[in-house]
Design an enzyme around this catalytic site. Structure first.
Site, PDB file in Angstrom:
ATOM      1  N   LEU A   1       5.804  -1.552   6.830  1.00  0.00           N
ATOM      2  CA  LEU A   1       5.419  -2.770   6.122  1.00  0.00           C
ATOM      3  C   LEU A   1       6.683  -3.593   5.986  1.00  0.00           C
ATOM      4  O   LEU A   1       7.759  -3.041   5.733  1.00  0.00           O
ATOM      5  CB  LEU A   1       4.871  -2.455   4.727  1.00  0.00           C
ATOM      6  CG  LEU A   1       3.410  -2.055   4.610  1.00  0.00           C
ATOM      7  CD1 LEU A   1       3.097  -1.610   3.182  1.00  0.00           C
ATOM      8  CD2 LEU A   1       2.498  -3.197   5.018  1.00  0.00           C
ATOM      9  N   ASP A   2       6.561  -4.885   6.138  1.00  0.00           N
ATOM     10  CA  ASP A   2       7.724  -5.755   6.010  1.00  0.00           C
ATOM     11  C   ASP A   2       8.329  -5.666   4.615  1.00  0.00           C
ATOM     12  O   ASP A   2       7.651  -5.314   3.643  1.00  0.00           O
ATOM     13  CB  ASP A   2       7.334  -7.210   6.300  1.00  0.00           C
ATOM     14  CG  ASP A   2       6.893  -7.399   7.742  1.00  0.00           C
ATOM     15  OD1 ASP A   2       7.520  -6.799   8.630  1.00  0.00           O
ATOM     16  OD2 ASP A   2       5.933  -8.154   7.959  1.00  0.00           O
ATOM     17  N   TYR A   3       9.580  -6.036   4.527  1.00  0.00           N
ATOM     18  CA  TYR A   3      10.340  -6.038   3.279  1.00  0.00           C
ATOM     19  C   TYR A   3       9.601  -6.796   2.177  1.00  0.00           C
ATOM     20  O   TYR A   3       9.568  -6.371   1.028  1.00  0.00           O
ATOM     21  CB  TYR A   3      11.711  -6.669   3.557  1.00  0.00           C
ATOM     22  CG  TYR A   3      12.647  -6.764   2.392  1.00  0.00           C
ATOM     23  CD1 TYR A   3      13.220  -5.615   1.837  1.00  0.00           C
ATOM     24  CD2 TYR A   3      13.003  -8.000   1.853  1.00  0.00           C
ATOM     25  CE1 TYR A   3      14.111  -5.694   0.779  1.00  0.00           C
ATOM     26  CE2 TYR A   3      13.892  -8.087   0.799  1.00  0.00           C
ATOM     27  CZ  TYR A   3      14.441  -6.939   0.257  1.00  0.00           C
ATOM     28  OH  TYR A   3      15.321  -7.022  -0.792  1.00  0.00           O
ATOM     29  N   ASP A   4       8.961  -7.918   2.555  1.00  0.00           N
ATOM     30  CA  ASP A   4       8.293  -8.761   1.562  1.00  0.00           C
ATOM     31  C   ASP A   4       6.795  -8.479   1.431  1.00  0.00           C
ATOM     32  O   ASP A   4       6.066  -9.245   0.822  1.00  0.00           O
ATOM     33  CB  ASP A   4       8.546 -10.240   1.848  1.00  0.00           C
ATOM     34  CG  ASP A   4       8.214 -10.639   3.276  1.00  0.00           C
ATOM     35  OD1 ASP A   4       7.869  -9.768   4.089  1.00  0.00           O
ATOM     36  OD2 ASP A   4       8.306 -11.845   3.582  1.00  0.00           O
ATOM     37  N   SER A   5       6.331  -7.364   1.996  1.00  0.00           N
ATOM     38  CA  SER A   5       4.939  -6.936   1.846  1.00  0.00           C
ATOM     39  C   SER A   5       4.882  -5.687   0.971  1.00  0.00           C
ATOM     40  O   SER A   5       5.881  -5.001   0.795  1.00  0.00           O
ATOM     41  CB  SER A   5       4.324  -6.637   3.215  1.00  0.00           C
ATOM     42  OG  SER A   5       4.321  -7.794   4.018  1.00  0.00           O
TER      43      SER A   5
END
Length: 194
Positions: A43-47
């Site tokens: 999962l992305d850093y901002d997700s």
């Protein structure tokens, strides 16, 4: 012995155990896990949301290999109120840029929430702007291109503000809290595949 875990990845946490600058990583939450346990996907850093960790290489392969398409549902808070046309475009597939090439996404299942879903507050919260409404949608896809959901909502004119992976197959975050971890049995792990 094969081990399976689900983790509610908080916002602004890297999906890796190794340190990178001053950013939080999985080791800040999961240092108690065996050293042979790794994320099966990312999962992305901002997700935020559901992340699977395991030492089962076969399961990891099935989760990552595109030919084993499986459902992933994301709860997405978007800027604005998507109209019928935008929702229909998401359902039919939209053109997004993947590694410099245009790619049409496979059809997605989309539901618009009448009320925001029951999720833990994000820390820090998204920026609130009184004059710009937001809408929550559930978006279910079977492919996993880099930043695909964000690119899809942007392509139809409604940028993503908050992105939470709610489920993979029949496994959900349920009432877990960010940073929470649960072990799955090998039978439960099979529910990741619809």
């Amino acid at each position: 012995m094969m081990q399976y875990y689900i983790f509610y990845k908080p916002f602004q946490v890297l999906t890796q155990f190794s340190p990178e600058g001053d950013k939080k990583t999985l080791s800040d939450f999961l240092s108690q896990l065996s050293k042979d346990i790794y994320p099966a996907g990312r999962l992305d850093y901002d997700s935020e949301g559901l992340l699977v960790l395991t030492n089962d290489k076969s399961l990891t392969h099935r989760l990552l290999e595109p030919k084993f398409a499986h459902r992933r549902t994301y709860y997405v808070q978007v800027e604005g109120m998507p109209d019928v046309k935008a929702i229909q475009q998401l359902r039919q597939g939209v053109m997004i840029n993947v590694n410099g090439k245009m790619h049409k996404t496979v059809p997605a299942a989309v539901t618009v929430f009448s009320e925001p879903p029951l999720l833990p507050e994000r820390n820090p919260p998204i920026r609130f702007r009184k004059e710009i409404p937001t809408t929550w949608i559930a978006l279910t896809i079977t492919e996993g291109k880099n930043r695909q959901v964000r690119k899809m909502t942007a392509a139809v004119g409604y940028p993503t503000l908050r992105l939470v992976r709610y489920s993979i197959g029949k496994i959900t975050i349920g009432d877990m809290q960010p940073g929470g971890c649960k072990e799955l049995s090998s039978e439960e792990a099979l529910l990741l595949f619809n």
